[in-house]
Design a protein around this motif. Structure first.
Motif, PDB file in Angstrom:
ATOM      1  N   ASN A  97       0.817  -1.211   0.000  1.00 36.58           N
ATOM      2  CA  ASN A  97       0.000   0.000   0.000  1.00 36.58           C
ATOM      3  C   ASN A  97       0.855   1.266   0.000  1.00 36.58           C
ATOM      4  O   ASN A  97       0.415   2.330  -0.466  1.00 36.58           O
ATOM      5  CB  ASN A  97      -0.938   0.012   1.201  1.00 36.58           C
ATOM      6  CG  ASN A  97      -2.016  -1.051   1.100  1.00 36.58           C
ATOM      7  OD1 ASN A  97      -2.347  -1.513   0.012  1.00 36.58           O
ATOM      8  ND2 ASN A  97      -2.563  -1.455   2.245  1.00 36.58           N
ATOM      9  N   ALA A  98       2.080   1.142   0.523  1.00 35.15           N
ATOM     10  CA  ALA A  98       2.994   2.286   0.546  1.00 35.15           C
ATOM     11  C   ALA A  98       3.831   2.359  -0.729  1.00 35.15           C
ATOM     12  O   ALA A  98       4.683   3.242  -0.859  1.00 35.15           O
ATOM     13  CB  ALA A  98       3.909   2.203   1.760  1.00 35.15           C
ATOM     14  N   GLY A  99       3.600   1.422  -1.653  1.00 34.58           N
ATOM     15  CA  GLY A  99       4.335   1.417  -2.915  1.00 34.58           C
ATOM     16  C   GLY A  99       5.765   0.947  -2.800  1.00 34.58           C
ATOM     17  O   GLY A  99       6.593   1.252  -3.665  1.00 34.58           O
ATOM     18  N   LYS A 100       6.049   0.167  -1.759  1.00 31.88           N
ATOM     19  CA  LYS A 100       7.423  -0.258  -1.525  1.00 31.88           C
ATOM     20  C   LYS A 100       7.720  -1.656  -2.061  1.00 31.88           C
ATOM     21  O   LYS A 100       8.876  -2.047  -2.166  1.00 31.88           O
ATOM     22  CB  LYS A 100       7.746  -0.179  -0.025  1.00 31.88           C
ATOM     23  CG  LYS A 100       7.701   1.254   0.498  1.00 31.88           C
ATOM     24  CD  LYS A 100       8.095   1.341   1.959  1.00 31.88           C
ATOM     25  CE  LYS A 100       8.031   2.784   2.462  1.00 31.88           C
ATOM     26  NZ  LYS A 100       9.012   3.656   1.787  1.00 31.88           N
ATOM     27  N   ILE A 101       6.689  -2.435  -2.370  1.00 32.47           N
ATOM     28  CA  ILE A 101       6.864  -3.716  -3.042  1.00 32.47           C
ATOM     29  C   ILE A 101       5.893  -3.797  -4.210  1.00 32.47           C
ATOM     30  O   ILE A 101       4.871  -3.109  -4.230  1.00 32.47           O
ATOM     31  CB  ILE A 101       6.669  -4.917  -2.086  1.00 32.47           C
ATOM     32  CG1 ILE A 101       5.262  -4.933  -1.487  1.00 32.47           C
ATOM     33  CG2 ILE A 101       7.711  -4.894  -0.976  1.00 32.47           C
ATOM     34  CD1 ILE A 101       4.989  -6.162  -0.615  1.00 32.47           C
ATOM     35  N   ASP A 102       6.231  -4.632  -5.184  1.00 36.04           N
ATOM     36  CA  ASP A 102       5.468  -4.686  -6.438  1.00 36.04           C
ATOM     37  C   ASP A 102       4.233  -5.565  -6.371  1.00 36.04           C
ATOM     38  O   ASP A 102       3.295  -5.390  -7.148  1.00 36.04           O
ATOM     39  CB  ASP A 102       6.369  -5.173  -7.574  1.00 36.04           C
ATOM     40  CG  ASP A 102       7.519  -4.209  -7.834  1.00 36.04           C
ATOM     41  OD1 ASP A 102       7.331  -2.999  -7.609  1.00 36.04           O
ATOM     42  OD2 ASP A 102       8.602  -4.677  -8.246  1.00 36.04           O
ATOM     43  N   GLU A 103       4.253  -6.541  -5.471  1.00 30.22           N
ATOM     44  CA  GLU A 103       3.092  -7.422  -5.331  1.00 30.22           C
ATOM     45  C   GLU A 103       3.054  -7.973  -3.918  1.00 30.22           C
ATOM     46  O   GLU A 103       4.008  -7.799  -3.142  1.00 30.22           O
ATOM     47  CB  GLU A 103       3.141  -8.554  -6.356  1.00 30.22           C
ATOM     48  CG  GLU A 103       4.357  -9.455  -6.272  1.00 30.22           C
ATOM     49  CD  GLU A 103       4.266 -10.629  -7.230  1.00 30.22           C
ATOM     50  OE1 GLU A 103       3.467 -11.543  -6.945  1.00 30.22           O
ATOM     51  OE2 GLU A 103       4.984 -10.616  -8.250  1.00 30.22           O
ATOM     52  N   LEU A 104       1.970  -8.663  -3.598  1.00 28.68           N
ATOM     53  CA  LEU A 104       1.786  -9.169  -2.228  1.00 28.68           C
ATOM     54  C   LEU A 104       2.445 -10.524  -1.998  1.00 28.68           C
ATOM     55  O   LEU A 104       2.624 -10.938  -0.860  1.00 28.68           O
ATOM     56  CB  LEU A 104       0.288  -9.272  -1.905  1.00 28.68           C
ATOM     57  CG  LEU A 104      -0.459  -7.944  -1.822  1.00 28.68           C
ATOM     58  CD1 LEU A 104      -1.964  -8.193  -1.673  1.00 28.68           C
ATOM     59  CD2 LEU A 104       0.053  -7.108  -0.654  1.00 28.68           C
ATOM     60  N   TYR A 105       2.792 -11.221  -3.052  1.00 28.97           N
ATOM     61  CA  TYR A 105       3.422 -12.545  -2.965  1.00 28.97           C
ATOM     62  C   TYR A 105       2.588 -13.510  -2.126  1.00 28.97           C
ATOM     63  O   TYR A 105       3.120 -14.372  -1.416  1.00 28.97           O
ATOM     64  CB  TYR A 105       4.838 -12.431  -2.393  1.00 28.97           C
ATOM     65  CG  TYR A 105       5.733 -11.574  -3.260  1.00 28.97           C
ATOM     66  CD1 TYR A 105       6.219 -12.047  -4.476  1.00 28.97           C
ATOM     67  CD2 TYR A 105       6.073 -10.281  -2.881  1.00 28.97           C
ATOM     68  CE1 TYR A 105       7.029 -11.258  -5.291  1.00 28.97           C
ATOM     69  CE2 TYR A 105       6.882  -9.484  -3.692  1.00 28.97           C
ATOM     70  CZ  TYR A 105       7.350  -9.984  -4.885  1.00 28.97           C
ATOM     71  OH  TYR A 105       8.137  -9.197  -5.687  1.00 28.97           O
ATOM     72  N   SER A 106       1.281 -13.375  -2.216  1.00 31.20           N
ATOM     73  CA  SER A 106       0.386 -14.218  -1.424  1.00 31.20           C
ATOM     74  C   SER A 106       0.387 -15.669  -1.865  1.00 31.20           C
ATOM     75  O   SER A 106      -0.114 -16.544  -1.140  1.00 31.20           O
ATOM     76  CB  SER A 106      -1.038 -13.655  -1.474  1.00 31.20           C
ATOM     77  OG  SER A 106      -1.475 -13.482  -2.809  1.00 31.20           O
ATOM     78  N   GLY A 107       0.942 -15.951  -3.039  1.00 28.60           N
ATOM     79  CA  GLY A 107       0.994 -17.337  -3.506  1.00 28.60           C
ATOM     80  C   GLY A 107       2.130 -18.137  -2.890  1.00 28.60           C
ATOM     81  O   GLY A 107       2.243 -19.342  -3.139  1.00 28.60           O
ATOM     82  N   TYR A 108       2.967 -17.491  -2.085  1.00 23.51           N
ATOM     83  CA  TYR A 108       4.106 -18.188  -1.471  1.00 23.51           C
ATOM     84  C   TYR A 108       3.776 -18.558  -0.028  1.00 23.51           C
ATOM     85  O   TYR A 108       2.971 -17.899   0.631  1.00 23.51           O
ATOM     86  CB  TYR A 108       5.352 -17.305  -1.527  1.00 23.51           C
ATOM     87  CG  TYR A 108       5.857 -17.113  -2.937  1.00 23.51           C
ATOM     88  CD1 TYR A 108       6.809 -17.979  -3.473  1.00 23.51           C
ATOM     89  CD2 TYR A 108       5.369 -16.082  -3.732  1.00 23.51           C
ATOM     90  CE1 TYR A 108       7.264 -17.810  -4.775  1.00 23.51           C
ATOM     91  CE2 TYR A 108       5.813 -15.905  -5.034  1.00 23.51           C
ATOM     92  CZ  TYR A 108       6.769 -16.774  -5.550  1.00 23.51           C
ATOM     93  OH  TYR A 108       7.206 -16.615  -6.832  1.00 23.51           O
ATOM     94  N   GLY A 109       4.408 -19.621   0.453  1.00 20.11           N
ATOM     95  CA  GLY A 109       4.084 -20.163   1.755  1.00 20.11           C
ATOM     96  C   GLY A 109       4.921 -19.612   2.896  1.00 20.11           C
ATOM     97  O   GLY A 109       5.699 -18.664   2.753  1.00 20.11           O
ATOM     98  N   PHE A 110       4.758 -20.242   4.034  1.00 21.12           N
ATOM     99  CA  PHE A 110       5.375 -19.826   5.291  1.00 21.12           C
ATOM    100  C   PHE A 110       6.889 -19.693   5.191  1.00 21.12           C
ATOM    101  O   PHE A 110       7.482 -18.782   5.775  1.00 21.12           O
ATOM    102  CB  PHE A 110       4.999 -20.847   6.379  1.00 21.12           C
ATOM    103  CG  PHE A 110       5.548 -20.557   7.743  1.00 21.12           C
ATOM    104  CD1 PHE A 110       5.090 -19.459   8.468  1.00 21.12           C
ATOM    105  CD2 PHE A 110       6.507 -21.379   8.313  1.00 21.12           C
ATOM    106  CE1 PHE A 110       5.580 -19.200   9.742  1.00 21.12           C
ATOM    107  CE2 PHE A 110       7.006 -21.126   9.586  1.00 21.12           C
ATOM    108  CZ  PHE A 110       6.538 -20.033  10.293  1.00 21.12           C
ATOM    109  N   PHE A 111       7.519 -20.577   4.428  1.00 18.06           N
ATOM    110  CA  PHE A 111       8.976 -20.613   4.381  1.00 18.06           C
ATOM    111  C   PHE A 111       9.577 -19.834   3.204  1.00 18.06           C
ATOM    112  O   PHE A 111      10.786 -19.830   3.030  1.00 18.06           O
ATOM    113  CB  PHE A 111       9.468 -22.060   4.344  1.00 18.06           C
ATOM    114  CG  PHE A 111       9.135 -22.840   5.592  1.00 18.06           C
ATOM    115  CD1 PHE A 111       9.780 -22.571   6.776  1.00 18.06           C
ATOM    116  CD2 PHE A 111       8.158 -23.818   5.575  1.00 18.06           C
ATOM    117  CE1 PHE A 111       9.480 -23.279   7.941  1.00 18.06           C
ATOM    118  CE2 PHE A 111       7.841 -24.535   6.721  1.00 18.06           C
ATOM    119  CZ  PHE A 111       8.499 -24.258   7.912  1.00 18.06           C
TER     120      PHE A 111
END
Length: 396
Positions: free
Chosen positions: A99-113
């Motif tokens: 939301n602050a424009g500091k990363i390009d995506e949320l990477y929600s498809g990646y797991g805990f590790f």
């Protein structure tokens, strides 16, 4: 590593308690030895057998060797809630950065590790931001005060147990210097009131750990002198204090050829550490994040040694078997802000981060205790690029 001179903090000396009043050269140094506080003579008498307590030989090893690996102690049901809580932290951090424009995506498809590593690639230092969260979710509280675990702690310090204000969520992303902790004694981070109290630590990994993914190493029986060795600050590009191997050998009588022990720990296990034993973490050379938690305890009749910033919290008392833990003012406290505030008097101006929520540096009062031999982005926040105003450098 260039040597930038010896730091002697007159301000720190003026603030020391009576117990800290005798010092030789550096605030962190003392000629005192207290071996019987940390060796087998300190072992309390435990007459009642309780669930989870360790066998005789393991408790003896803790006091004689300064550490013990406990395998298969926690159940999946006790640890999985901690992993879920961390996943929520990572998700909150991802949304905040996105939301602050500091990363390009949320990477929600990646797991805990994997997810935090992907975030870290876009925003270097994200792991430090997460390390500084300081939020104590219910799952962490439940693990820290786990009945069987406190029964083990009772074998180490007796029936009166307080939780130490310093606890940590370790975010050891792969091949990251900021997560590779050098040799040190835990007491090197605390004030000198901690030099006379046993504060055992449980280091609890959230996966199988070994030498490849960054397990711990200890200096076998390096606690037996009862001394705190001379440390330095800061290690590489980190905020960590460091203990040279030559100093370990000279002051703590460590045999560097025989006494270094690597400590792999399976998921569900823990490493119990004496607060005087030198230890370090190895680099994480794997492709997964090595998550871990560490919790500390002590008897409530001693100072926590945390520079008066925060006291310990009573978990158990022999005077009241039905004691209820009051977490008010403990779990929501921002320790990192307090640590930064504690060194405000050491600078002309403490620079305000452009984005305090995304500050990837850490400062703390341990920086006043030891030789400051290496400047980096963390110590730079003490000076704002100016000559340090809180010490008088001496010639090397």
């Amino acid at each position: 590593m260039p040597r930038l001179g010896r730091i002697v903090s007159n301000i720190y000396k003026n603030k020391m308690t009576t117990a800290e009043s005798s010092t030789d050269v550096l605030p962190g140094l003392t000629n005192e030895r207290h071996p019987d506080i940390f060796n087998l003579k300190a072992r309390p008498k435990v007459t009642e057998k309780k669930p989870g307590q360790l066998p005789e030989h393991m408790i003896k090893q803790f006091f004689e060797d300064g550490y013990v690996i406990v395998k298969d102690f926690f159940t999946k049901e006790e640890l999985e809630p901690c992993k879920k809580a961390i996943e929520r932290f990572v998700d909150q951090l991802a949304h905040k950065l996105y939301n602050a424009g500091k990363i390009d995506e949320l990477y929600s498809g990646y797991g805990f590790f994997e997810r935090l590593t992907k975030i870290e690639n876009d925003f270097p230092g994200a792991n430090i931001v997460l390390h500084k969260y300081g939020v104590l979710p219910q799952a962490f509280k439940d693990l820290w005060t786990n009945e069987r675990l406190l029964n083990v702690v009772e074998q180490l310090i007796g029936p009166d147990i307080a939780g130490h204000p310093v606890w940590n969520l370790r975010t050891k992303t792969p091949q990251n210097e900021a997560t590779t902790v050098p040799w040190h004694q835990d007491t090197a981070y605390l004030d000198r009131n901690s030099y006379t109290v046993l504060q055992p630590t449980a280091w609890i990994p959230l996966l199988d750990v070994n030498a490849d993914n960054g397990c711990m190493q200890v200096a076998h029986r390096g606690h037996n002198t009862g001394k705190v060795a001379r440390h330095q600050c800061c290690y590489g590009k980190t905020w960590y204090v460091m203990l040279e191997e030559e100093e370990m050998a000279k002051t703590l009588e460590v045999d560097l050829d025989k006494d270094i022990v690597t400590c792999p720990v399976p998921y569900g296990g823990m490493l119990l550490l004496n607060n005087m034993i030198p230890h370090r973490s190895l680099p994480n050379m794997s492709k997964q994040i090595r998550w871990s938690l560490d919790f500390r305890w002590q008897t409530p009749d001693h100072s926590a040694g945390f520079y008066g910033m925060k006291d310990h919290l009573l978990f158990r008392t022999s005077k009241d078997p039905d004691h209820t833990i009051d977490w008010t003012g403990f779990d929501g406290d921002d320790r990192w802000s307090k640590q930064k505030d504690s060194v405000k008097d050491l600078q002309d101006v403490l620079p305000n981060a452009e984005d305090a929520d995304f500050d990837t540096t850490i400062q703390g009062p341990w920086m006043k205790k030891w030789d400051l031999v290496h400047h980096n982005q963390h110590t730079a926040k003490l000076t704002d690029g100016k000559q340090l105003s809180w010490h008088a450098p001496t010639k090397a």
